[in-house]
Design an enzyme around this catalytic site. Structure first.
Site, PDB file in Angstrom:
ATOM      1  N   CYS A   1       0.718  -1.341   0.061  1.00 38.58           N
ATOM      2  CA  CYS A   1      -0.006  -0.204  -0.001  1.00 38.58           C
ATOM      3  C   CYS A   1       0.739   1.200  -0.062  1.00 38.58           C
ATOM      4  CB  CYS A   1      -0.755   0.106   1.424  1.00 38.58           C
ATOM      5  SG  CYS A   1      -1.803  -1.574   1.319  1.00 38.58           S
TER       6      CYS A   1
ATOM      7  N   TRP B   1      -3.375  -2.810  -1.485  1.00 38.83           N
ATOM      8  CA  TRP B   1      -2.952  -4.097  -1.816  1.00 38.83           C
ATOM      9  C   TRP B   1      -3.725  -4.862  -0.527  1.00 38.83           C
ATOM     10  CZ3 TRP B   1      -0.116  -8.558   0.203  1.00 38.83           C
ATOM     11  CH2 TRP B   1       0.343  -9.258  -0.419  1.00 38.83           C
TER      12      TRP B   1
ATOM     13  N   LYS C   1       5.968  -4.615  -4.142  1.00 38.11           N
ATOM     14  CA  LYS C   1       7.218  -4.240  -4.101  1.00 38.11           C
ATOM     15  C   LYS C   1       7.727  -4.667  -2.533  1.00 38.11           C
ATOM     16  CE  LYS C   1      11.391  -3.140  -5.274  1.00 38.11           C
ATOM     17  NZ  LYS C   1      12.190  -4.206  -5.819  1.00 38.11           N
TER      18      LYS C   1
ATOM     19  N   ARG D   1       4.878  -0.064  -6.297  1.00 37.60           N
ATOM     20  CA  ARG D   1       5.000  -0.732  -5.215  1.00 37.60           C
ATOM     21  C   ARG D   1       3.838  -1.965  -5.301  1.00 37.60           C
ATOM     22  NH1 ARG D   1       6.732   2.191  -0.454  1.00 37.60           N
ATOM     23  NH2 ARG D   1       5.435   1.431   0.716  1.00 37.60           N
TER      24      ARG D   1
ATOM     25  N   GLU E   1       7.963 -14.674 -11.597  1.00 36.51           N
ATOM     26  CA  GLU E   1       7.112 -13.435 -11.139  1.00 36.51           C
ATOM     27  C   GLU E   1       6.468 -12.738 -12.115  1.00 36.51           C
ATOM     28  OE1 GLU E   1       9.274 -11.065  -7.771  1.00 36.51           O
ATOM     29  OE2 GLU E   1      10.693 -11.647  -9.247  1.00 36.51           O
TER      30      GLU E   1
ATOM     31  N   HIS F   1      16.414 -36.918  -8.523  1.00 32.00           N
ATOM     32  CA  HIS F   1      15.349 -37.542  -7.414  1.00 32.00           C
ATOM     33  C   HIS F   1      13.918 -37.381  -7.508  1.00 32.00           C
ATOM     34  CE1 HIS F   1      19.182 -38.612  -5.430  1.00 32.00           C
ATOM     35  NE2 HIS F   1      19.624 -37.528  -5.946  1.00 32.00           N
TER      36      HIS F   1
ATOM     37  N   LYS G   1      12.591 -15.114 -10.891  1.00 30.55           N
ATOM     38  CA  LYS G   1      12.323 -13.872 -11.742  1.00 30.55           C
ATOM     39  C   LYS G   1      11.390 -14.355 -13.123  1.00 30.55           C
ATOM     40  CE  LYS G   1      13.520 -11.340 -10.020  1.00 30.55           C
ATOM     41  NZ  LYS G   1      14.195 -11.350  -8.876  1.00 30.55           N
TER      42      LYS G   1
ATOM     43  N   ASN H   1      -1.576   2.397   6.076  1.00 26.72           N
ATOM     44  CA  ASN H   1      -0.814   1.123   5.641  1.00 26.72           C
ATOM     45  C   ASN H   1      -0.442   0.332   6.984  1.00 26.72           C
ATOM     46  OD1 ASN H   1      -0.648   2.354   3.116  1.00 26.72           O
ATOM     47  ND2 ASN H   1       1.654   2.672   3.327  1.00 26.72           N
ATOM     48  N   GLY H   2      -0.516  -1.083   6.781  1.00 29.06           N
ATOM     49  CA  GLY H   2      -0.138  -1.876   7.914  1.00 29.06           C
ATOM     50  C   GLY H   2      -1.140  -2.677   8.397  1.00 29.06           C
TER      51      GLY H   2
ATOM     52  N   GLU I   1      17.118 -18.082  -8.215  1.00 26.29           N
ATOM     53  CA  GLU I   1      16.767 -16.544  -8.666  1.00 26.29           C
ATOM     54  C   GLU I   1      16.150 -16.670  -9.871  1.00 26.29           C
ATOM     55  OE1 GLU I   1      15.967 -14.261  -7.027  1.00 26.29           O
ATOM     56  OE2 GLU I   1      16.342 -12.654  -8.356  1.00 26.29           O
TER      57      GLU I   1
HETATM   58  C1  F6R Z   1      11.445 -10.913  -5.941  1.00 20.17           C
HETATM   59  C2  F6R Z   1      11.421  -9.894  -4.866  1.00 20.17           C
HETATM   60  C3  F6R Z   1      11.164 -10.328  -3.776  1.00 20.17           C
HETATM   61  C4  F6R Z   1      11.635  -9.734  -2.552  1.00 20.17           C
HETATM   62  C5  F6R Z   1      11.230 -10.208  -1.162  1.00 20.17           C
HETATM   63  C6  F6R Z   1      11.951  -9.430  -0.018  1.00 20.17           C
HETATM   64  O1  F6R Z   1      11.784 -10.245  -7.271  1.00 20.17           O
HETATM   65  O2  F6R Z   1      11.514  -8.615  -5.009  1.00 20.17           O
HETATM   66  O3  F6R Z   1      11.101 -11.758  -3.442  1.00 20.17           O
HETATM   67  O4  F6R Z   1      13.010 -10.019  -2.765  1.00 20.17           O
HETATM   68  O5  F6R Z   1       9.829  -9.825  -1.166  1.00 20.17           O
HETATM   69  O6  F6R Z   1      11.992  -8.173  -0.120  1.00 20.17           O
HETATM   70  P1  F6R Z   1      12.965  -7.244   0.563  1.00 20.17           P
HETATM   71  O7  F6R Z   1      14.550  -7.367  -0.254  1.00 20.17           O
HETATM   72  O8  F6R Z   1      12.740  -5.809   0.497  1.00 20.17           O
HETATM   73  O9  F6R Z   1      13.192  -7.693   2.059  1.00 20.17           O
END
Ligand code: F6R
Length: 608
Positions: free
Chosen positions: A2, A74, A603, A27, A488, A504, A485, A100-101, A481
């Site tokens: 949010c 969100w 984000k 975000r 997502e 396995h 990527k 927010n929260g 990773e």
């Molecule tokens: C993936 C991504 C998320 C963050 C995760 C932790 O591209 O961005 O998996 O890595 O939500 O976020 P931070 O680093 O802000 O704690």
């Protein structure tokens, strides 16, 4: 997650608020809303993008005032509906709230308020704040907010207006970030500096339990018990250019291409190649504790966890110190054993990830030394650590983390070398690693030159719905990773795993043409990875390999190769991940997705 923007000043609030909301779009959100006081309270909300709220506002009157607030939501409590979107309002006094929260005791408060005749129209926890402030309102909004927050448990950043006080904006924080931008005869409040920077560079960050009363000319800060607090107004370290697209079509691509620059900034001044020494000013105070450390636990979520895993390999391998990684969300509730001499390192881009923050607090309570590897300066996690190292990679706007990942790996590598030097690594060996690290930015530049080729390779496989990402050792986390990527932003199902694990079970998935991306750079396990490649090929899978420049041999065994320059193995993930980031990007674009606003994602994830 949010976003909040609020304004009090001389200018029309609406355009300014909407511009701010657009800067926070990255975000992640599913609905948006605005409230402006113009004689009376006017509220408009809509499901979907900020542009849809804008369209709705075109036909509405009453939004001409210079005091207002707005929000991108969100969903956490309640579905994505207009009723659940913020601002939430109370009509007894004309109060509007954005939040927010999460309010943890909202159910009990709601029952109490319903008994007093308040009628709720949403399923959110936030509406409780609006009603509570209203219930406690006796002609002074600031006092009513303080009183309401004394009843609330949970996390919040809130902004509140009341039509009976057209010259007052009240904002408060506990656990969720909130900044007040100090302009000339105006204040812009936001949950993220990105919404403030085009108006002023002077700002202060609220601390937990701060309540700020803003009028058009001044501000007054107290805590929830009305004790005065003096905030420190500082210069925001953010350029408009850093949060604008420039000539790039998407922030993700911009940030992938920014990596040579962001890594130079990240490493600058931290590597003394002459003396073979790592200079991490943030850790100096605890140098003794770090030398005596017996165990390092790196905790994080998502991409940050993958970076932490690489750090773990490095700390074990080079510093010969027991190290482990933990999903923060699991670690916190596992009743973890923290022995004397344990160092916990929280890795986070945003510094606001609720699980990571909670894990750090848990470890601290159990006596661990708490370090942070964080990008956002002054963020909640950064404030809670005993010491730490900032990434210095600049703001990351793309939802899919890229430059923060390489920054996290670079800092984790520096911490690994820092520990190794304090234990048994010679200055000469350390200097060799540092010199190799110095070459990373230019080596990434070389990889980026291959972007058109990587795009062509990706497009060959983009219709396939299932992909595998496989690697060993240092590049097992890189495989994870790469898979994350791709999932997502392209919504393709991808699994990352240690290359040996495939036999396995997952090998059953391999059918004719299934793409399997192997990180097969030169290293200790190269031959083993080559065998795993054969296993996939003999079952009809199509192998795309990330290989070391000059390895012509591999081309005979795989369908496609993406080359990366040679580098000592522990540092290779910072190179190997770049083609995978580009593949994910090009796959999402080819599939027609909005790369910077992937569905369902936020984000920074500030709920557990
Ligand atoms: C993936 C991504 C998320 C963050 C995760 C932790 O591209 O961005 O998996 O890595 O939500 O976020 P931070 O680093 O802000 O704690």
């Amino acid at each position: 997650m949010c976003g909040i923007v609020a304004y009090i000043g001389q200018r029309p609030a609406k355009p300014l608020l909407l511009e701010g909301l657009k800067r926070l779009e990255y975000r992640g959100y599913d609905s948006a809303g605005i409230a402006v006081i113009n004689g009376k309270l006017n509220v408009a909300r809509s499901v979907g993008r900020v542009s849809m709220l804008e369209e709705k506002l075109e036909g509405l009157k009453g939004f001409e005032g210079s005091l207002g607030l707005c929000h991108t939501r969100w969903a956490t409590h309640g579905a994505v509906t207009e009723h659940n979107a913020h601002p939430h309002r109370d009509d007894r006094h004309g109060i509007a709230v954005v939040h927010n929260g999460i309010i943890e005791n909202y159910a009990a408060l709601k029952t109490w308020l319903q008994e007093r005749g308040h009628v709720f129209s949403s399923q959110t926890d936030t509406e409780v704040i609006a009603m509570l402030v209203s219930e406690l309102y006796e002609g002074d909004l600031e006092k009513a907010v303080q009183a309401a927050l004394r009843e609330v448990t949970g996390a919040y950043a809130i902004a509140v207006v009341c039509e009976k006080e057209p010259d007052v904006l009240v904002v408060a924080r506990k656990g969720s970030p909130l900044l007040v931008g100090v302009g000339n005869g105006e204040f812009i409040v936001a949950s993220d500096a990105a919404a403030i920077i085009s108006h002023t560079q002077q700002a202060f960050m609220l601390d937990d339990y701060n309540v700020v009363k803003l009028t058009r000319t001044e501000f007054k800060t107290t805590d929830i018990h009305n004790t005065p607090v003096t905030p420190k107004v500082q210069q925001l370290e953010l350029d408009l250019e850093q949060i604008e697209l420039g000539s790039y079509p998407h922030f993700m691509l911009k940030e992938i291409f920014e990596q040579p620059k962001s890594l130079r900034a990240c490493m600058s001044g931290r590597m003394d190649t002459r003396e073979g020494r790592v200079v991490l000013g943030g850790l100096n105070t605890f140098a003794k504790e770090l030398t005596r450390a017996r165990r390092v636990i790196l905790t994080a979520q998502g991409t940050a966890l993958h970076a932490a895993m690489i750090g773990r390999y490095l700390i074990e391998d080079l510093a010969k110190l027991p190290a482990q990684t933990e999903y923060a969300s699991e670690f916190r509730y596992r009743n973890p054993v923290i022995e004397e001499g344990t160092v916990v390192v929280a890795v986070s881009q945003s510094g606001e990830t609720a699980d990571t923050l909670a894990a750090l607090m848990e470890a601290k309570e159990r006596g661990a030394l708490a370090l942070g590897v964080i990008n956002v300066v002054g963020s909640s996690i950064a404030r809670e650590t005993d010491a730490g190292v900032y990434l210095r990679v600049g703001p990351e706007i793309g939802v899919a983390s890229t430059k923060a990942f390489t920054g996290q790996v670079a800092v984790a590598s520096l911490i690994g070398l820092f520990l190794a030097r304090r234990r048994m690594m010679s200055a000469g060996d350390c200097a060799d690693y540092l010199r190799a690290m110095e070459t990373i930015p230019e080596k990434i530049e070389k990889i980026l030159e291959q972007a058109p080729k990587i795009k062509r390779i990706t497009e060959k496989y983009v219709e396939r719905e299932n992909w595998l990402f496989l690697g060993r050792g240092y590049n097992y986390p890189t495989a994870l990773e790469g898979a994350l990527k791709l999932k997502e932003i392209s919504y393709i199902h991808a699994e990352g795993m240690p290359a040996a694990e495939m036999k396995h079970g997952p090998i059953a998935l391999i059918n004719e043409g299934m793409p399997a991306v192997f990180i097969a750079n030169k290293g200790r396990q190269y031959e083993k990875v080559m065998s795993n490649i054969q296993e996939v090929r003999s079952r009809g899978g199509h192998v795309i390999a990330v290989a070391t420049e000059g390895d012509e041999h591999i081309a005979k065994y795989v369908q496609d190769v993406m080359y990366i320059p040679d580098i000592p193995e522990p540092l290779s993930p910072m190179l190997a991940v770049v083609p995978l980031q580009l593949m994910a990007y090009y796959a999402a674009v080819a599939r027609g997705h909005d790369v910077d606003k992937p569905r369902n994602l936020a984000k920074s994830v500030t709920v557990e």
